[in-house]
Design a protein around this motif. Structure first.
Motif, PDB file in Angstrom:
ATOM      1  N   PHE A 224     -26.104  68.574 -43.238  1.00 18.30           N
ATOM      2  CA  PHE A 224     -27.045  68.721 -44.339  1.00 18.30           C
ATOM      3  C   PHE A 224     -26.381  68.449 -45.694  1.00 18.30           C
ATOM      4  N   GLY A 225     -25.119  68.874 -45.843  1.00 20.61           N
ATOM      5  CA  GLY A 225     -24.415  68.643 -47.102  1.00 20.61           C
ATOM      6  C   GLY A 225     -24.296  67.166 -47.415  1.00 20.61           C
ATOM      7  N   LYS A 226     -24.037  66.341 -46.390  1.00 22.52           N
ATOM      8  CA  LYS A 226     -23.975  64.893 -46.588  1.00 22.52           C
ATOM      9  C   LYS A 226     -25.329  64.338 -47.016  1.00 22.52           C
ATOM     10  N   ILE A 227     -26.380  64.808 -46.339  1.00 22.46           N
ATOM     11  CA  ILE A 227     -27.727  64.332 -46.654  1.00 22.46           C
ATOM     12  C   ILE A 227     -28.096  64.709 -48.084  1.00 22.46           C
ATOM     13  N   TRP A 228     -27.792  65.942 -48.456  1.00 22.97           N
ATOM     14  CA  TRP A 228     -28.098  66.411 -49.811  1.00 22.97           C
ATOM     15  C   TRP A 228     -27.334  65.583 -50.839  1.00 22.97           C
ATOM     16  N   ALA A 319     -35.308  54.930 -47.745  1.00 22.99           N
ATOM     17  CA  ALA A 319     -34.196  55.865 -47.585  1.00 22.99           C
ATOM     18  C   ALA A 319     -34.670  57.306 -47.451  1.00 22.99           C
ATOM     19  N   VAL A 320     -35.685  57.680 -48.224  1.00 24.56           N
ATOM     20  CA  VAL A 320     -36.128  59.076 -48.179  1.00 24.56           C
ATOM     21  C   VAL A 320     -36.751  59.407 -46.825  1.00 24.56           C
ATOM     22  N   VAL A 321     -37.391  58.427 -46.169  1.00 26.24           N
ATOM     23  CA  VAL A 321     -37.921  58.655 -44.820  1.00 26.24           C
ATOM     24  C   VAL A 321     -36.767  58.939 -43.848  1.00 26.24           C
ATOM     25  N   GLY A 322     -35.710  58.132 -43.934  1.00 25.57           N
ATOM     26  CA  GLY A 322     -34.548  58.356 -43.086  1.00 25.57           C
ATOM     27  C   GLY A 322     -33.886  59.689 -43.361  1.00 25.57           C
ATOM     28  N   LEU A 323     -33.794  60.073 -44.622  1.00 18.74           N
ATOM     29  CA  LEU A 323     -33.158  61.339 -44.982  1.00 18.74           C
ATOM     30  C   LEU A 323     -33.973  62.536 -44.486  1.00 18.74           C
ATOM     31  N   ILE A 324     -35.302  62.473 -44.655  1.00 20.49           N
ATOM     32  CA  ILE A 324     -36.149  63.571 -44.180  1.00 20.49           C
ATOM     33  C   ILE A 324     -36.068  63.690 -42.662  1.00 20.49           C
ATOM     34  N   THR A 325     -36.038  62.547 -41.977  1.00 22.57           N
ATOM     35  CA  THR A 325     -35.907  62.559 -40.522  1.00 22.57           C
ATOM     36  C   THR A 325     -34.593  63.214 -40.114  1.00 22.57           C
ATOM     37  N   ALA A 326     -33.514  62.897 -40.832  1.00 24.96           N
ATOM     38  CA  ALA A 326     -32.215  63.488 -40.535  1.00 24.96           C
ATOM     39  C   ALA A 326     -32.228  64.992 -40.780  1.00 24.96           C
ATOM     40  N   VAL A 327     -32.891  65.431 -41.857  1.00 23.68           N
ATOM     41  CA  VAL A 327     -32.997  66.864 -42.145  1.00 23.68           C
ATOM     42  C   VAL A 327     -33.767  67.569 -41.035  1.00 23.68           C
ATOM     43  N   PHE A 340     -33.735  70.372 -49.439  1.00 26.46           N
ATOM     44  CA  PHE A 340     -33.479  68.929 -49.512  1.00 26.46           C
ATOM     45  C   PHE A 340     -34.063  68.339 -50.794  1.00 26.46           C
ATOM     46  N   ASN A 341     -35.277  68.755 -51.156  1.00 26.00           N
ATOM     47  CA  ASN A 341     -35.918  68.221 -52.361  1.00 26.00           C
ATOM     48  C   ASN A 341     -35.169  68.582 -53.629  1.00 26.00           C
TER      49      ASN A 341
END
Length: 384
Positions: A224-228, A319-327, A340-341
């Protein structure tokens, strides 16, 4: 369309339109030809810092006192801030108003998403809501640019009026909306270990501390830290460009052209998010593709503005779709999504402010290119 949808949909369109209506006229709001971009960046970032600081605590408050009350507060605060921005030329009042407008955003969105998620047609409603969210962003910058010849604050006044009408809709339909909100609350109370019913002595402060402990566990014991961090860099880089482009392009773009270029980014984001959501590609590759598109857009911004913003919007939307999916693979809870937001708003709030320190010694183009290179570094981060 039923009354509940009308109120939420009109509110999100007005809130997002007002938030973006200031962008094409940032130099004029900041004092015209002073040549100092720092004030413009602070006016741009104030909104996002207000949202960043309020998103999680007001989301928790919505769980405790009900979504509708927090939604009404958010829309009222947005309309009040719009009135102050429209009626005042004081930089202090403008800065405070932008911050309060961001707090209104931070109040509205967690509660609105929670209310939408409780409806029978939640998936369809969320899609319509997000469509109008981006449509409001696009309309704000477009009409602000087009109507600037009539008056610098014309579009700000129009979207403030729309926010005021949304307040009237909300207040006039309080009984109906409260009925649906209470149904959602009863569901939450009967199933949540942290509900007010089960823990009547729990204060909002102690609940916030509990959520912060959960956030620390999520961030340090997962990806999550990477995604954030990626969301901060992505939106910090694009926010830096958007905040400074009105000043940078003053010599070669008219206000209508500027509004058209920036609004094109939101239209591209709408289309790319739909495409990415249906693509049979893993989330990491979606994020990387989005990063490449956004970085290419930043590079092209010095030569081909409209194409540049289309690429930036398309990259950010994908990118935000990929990030939300990862979260969602780490946690699908509303708290995780809210956390995340905060990364998005932190990037939009801090990116322009941080970048402004480098504008005078290096110039716009060097800073833009530097932010694109930082953005490209995300390509080497492993998410899966």
């Amino acid at each position: 369309m039923n009354f509940k949808k009308l109120t939420l949909y009109s509110s999100v369109f007005a809130i997002q339109g007002l938030s973006n209506a200031v962008i094409p006229v940032l130099p004029e709001l900041a004092g015209g030809g002073s040549g100092d971009s720092t004030v413009s960046n602070l006016l741009f970032s104030g909104y996002f810092m207000g949202a960043f600081l309020s998103l999680v605590p007001l989301g928790i408050l919505a769980d405790r006192i009900g979504n509708l009350k927090v939604i009404v507060f958010g829309v009222l605060l947005t309309a009040f801030s719009g009135v102050l921005i429209f009626s005042s030329d004081s930089l202090w009042i403008l800065g405070i108003s932008r911050f309060l407008e961001g707090v209104g955003c931070g109040a509205f969105f967690p509660a609105a998403f929670s209310m939408l998620a409780g409806w029978k047609d939640s998936q369809r409603s969320l899609g319509e809501f997000n469509f109008l969210l981006n449509a409001g962003l696009a309309a704000g910058v477009f009409f602000s640019g087009v109507l600037a010849v009539q008056g610098i604050k014309t579009a700000i006044g129009i979207f403030t009026l729309l926010a005021g009408l949304s307040c009237i809709f909300l207040l006039s339909g309080t009984k109906e909306l409260l009925s649906s909100d209470r149904k959602k609350e009863r569901f939450v109370l009967s199933n949540s270990e942290n509900s007010v019913k089960n823990e009547p002595d729990t204060s909002l402060l102690s609940e916030l501390k509990s959520h912060l402990k959960s956030a620390r566990k999520i961030i340090f014991k997962s990806n999550f830290g990477k995604i954030w961090g990626i969301s901060v860099i992505l939106y910090g880089s694009t926010g830096l460009l958007t905040a400074n482009y009105p000043d940078y392009s003053a010599g070669f773009l008219t206000k209508p052209e500027l509004g058209l270029a920036i609004s094109a980014s939101y239209l591209a984001a709408m289309l790319s998010s739909l495409t990415a959501g249906r693509a049979d590609i893993n989330s990491e590759n979606i994020v990387k593709a989005g990063v490449i598109l956004a970085a290419a857009g930043i590079f092209l911004s010095v030569k081909i503005p409209i194409l540049a913003f289309i690429l930036i919007g398309a990259g950010g939307g994908a990118a935000v779709v990929g990030l939300i999916t990862a979260v969602s693979r780490i946690s699908s809870s509303g708290f995780a999504m809210g956390l995340f937001n905060t990364g998005i708003y932190a990037g939009l709030g801090l990116g322009p402010v941080f970048g402004s320190f480098f504008l005078k010694p290096f110039g716009y183009e060097s800073v833009f290119f530097g932010s694109a290179l930082v953005l490209l570094a995300i390509f080497f981060v492993k998410l899966e």
